[in-house]
Design a protein around this motif. Structure first.
Motif, short mmCIF file in Angstrom:
data_model
loop_
_atom_site.label_atom_id
_atom_site.label_comp_id
_atom_site.label_asym_id
_atom_site.label_seq_id
_atom_site.Cartn_x
_atom_site.Cartn_y
_atom_site.Cartn_z
N GLU A 50 0.88 -1.14 -0.07
CA GLU A 50 0.07 -0.10 -0.11
C GLU A 50 0.77 1.21 -0.02
N TYR A 51 2.19 1.17 0.32
CA TYR A 51 3.05 2.31 0.30
C TYR A 51 3.74 2.68 -0.79
N GLU B 298 13.57 10.61 5.18
CA GLU B 298 12.75 10.38 3.86
C GLU B 298 11.56 9.81 4.08
N LEU B 299 11.45 8.68 4.67
CA LEU B 299 10.15 7.69 5.04
C LEU B 299 9.15 8.66 5.63
N ARG B 300 9.73 9.35 6.60
CA ARG B 300 8.53 10.14 7.15
C ARG B 300 7.94 11.29 6.64
N GLU B 301 8.85 11.89 5.56
CA GLU B 301 8.56 12.93 4.56
C GLU B 301 7.27 12.40 3.71
N PRO C 292 5.33 5.04 11.45
CA PRO C 292 6.60 4.52 12.10
C PRO C 292 6.72 2.97 11.95
N GLY C 293 5.79 2.10 12.22
CA GLY C 293 6.13 0.72 12.02
C GLY C 293 6.56 0.45 10.56
N PRO C 294 5.94 0.64 9.65
CA PRO C 294 6.25 0.41 8.22
C PRO C 294 7.85 1.00 8.10
N ARG C 295 8.10 2.31 8.71
CA ARG C 295 9.46 2.82 8.49
C ARG C 295 10.50 1.56 8.96
N ASP D 187 14.98 -1.73 8.35
CA ASP D 187 15.54 -2.88 8.71
C ASP D 187 15.84 -3.87 7.61
N HIS D 188 14.99 -3.89 6.62
CA HIS D 188 15.19 -4.79 5.41
C HIS D 188 16.29 -4.22 4.67
#
Length: 201
Positions: A151-152, A173-176, A181-184, A189-190
């Motif tokens: 979905e992201y 960058e992911l927050r922007e 938070p969880g998916p970030r 980690d991946h």
């Protein structure tokens, strides 16, 4: 013996083959439609010949003008398709009505087929552009799919986080791009665990 794919084949030869096969298929369609209209077998044959003839002339004119325009102008753009569509429309109208062709009918065919060809060109270019853009997110898409975060994908595209940027991603960058938070955490980690997977050539 190595067979040639359509892309490797001479473009002119490929278009000629396309016209011939198209004429056969349209001729069969004309015969079928004639049968549906209750026309006898002789009439169906005439329908088939007429449809095949019209198709052949139309697409021969279309391809010929388009090729000539591309050769003269040195590029393939919407102008070539406007000109080829209008020229093919005039050829079809003249074929059907001969010297009895009225100016109003000629102009309508000119305009209608020009618009049709221009529209087809724009649709093809849009699809080509989208496919090119999607190719930039192959690794990102695979990563999100593996993590169950498909979905992201739209967030990645919105932020233009293409495959080459994956090894450079940080929480900021992911927050922007509005990823929670969880998916970030899962994404970062991946990337940390599988750096080669997100940095393949």
């Amino acid at each position: 013996m190595v067979s040639s794919s359509p892309k490797e084949m001479n473009p002119t030869l490929y278009k000629l083959i396309e016209i011939v096969f198209g004429a056969v298929l349209v001729g069969i369609a004309g015969m079928v439609i004639g049968g549906q209209l209750g026309i006898d077998s002789l009439g169906q044959a005439q329908y088939a010949r007429m449809w095949a003839r019209d198709y052949s002339v139309f697409f021969a004119a279309l391809c010929g003008i388009e090729s000539a325009m591309s050769a003269i102008r040195g590029k393939d753009d919407i102008t070539n398709h406007l000109v080829s569509g209008s020229g093919a429309g005039l050829a079809l109208s003249f074929l059907r009505q001969g010297f009895k062709l009225r100016p109003a009918h000629a102009l309508s065919s000119f305009a209608v087929f020009a618009v049709i060809q221009a529209t087809i060109y724009k649709v093809k270019e849009t699809i080509k552009s989208r496919n090119a853009q999607d190719a930039l997110y192959t690794e990102a898409r695979a990563m999100l799919s593996m993590l169950g975060l498909e979905e992201y994908e739209k967030n990645f595209k919105k932020g233009r986080l293409t495959d080459p940027t994956l090894p450079l991603l940080t929480d900021r960058e992911l927050r922007e791009v509005n990823i929670p938070p969880g998916p970030r955490l899962l994404i970062l980690d991946h990337i940390k665990r599988y750096p080669k997977m997100v940095n393949r050539k």
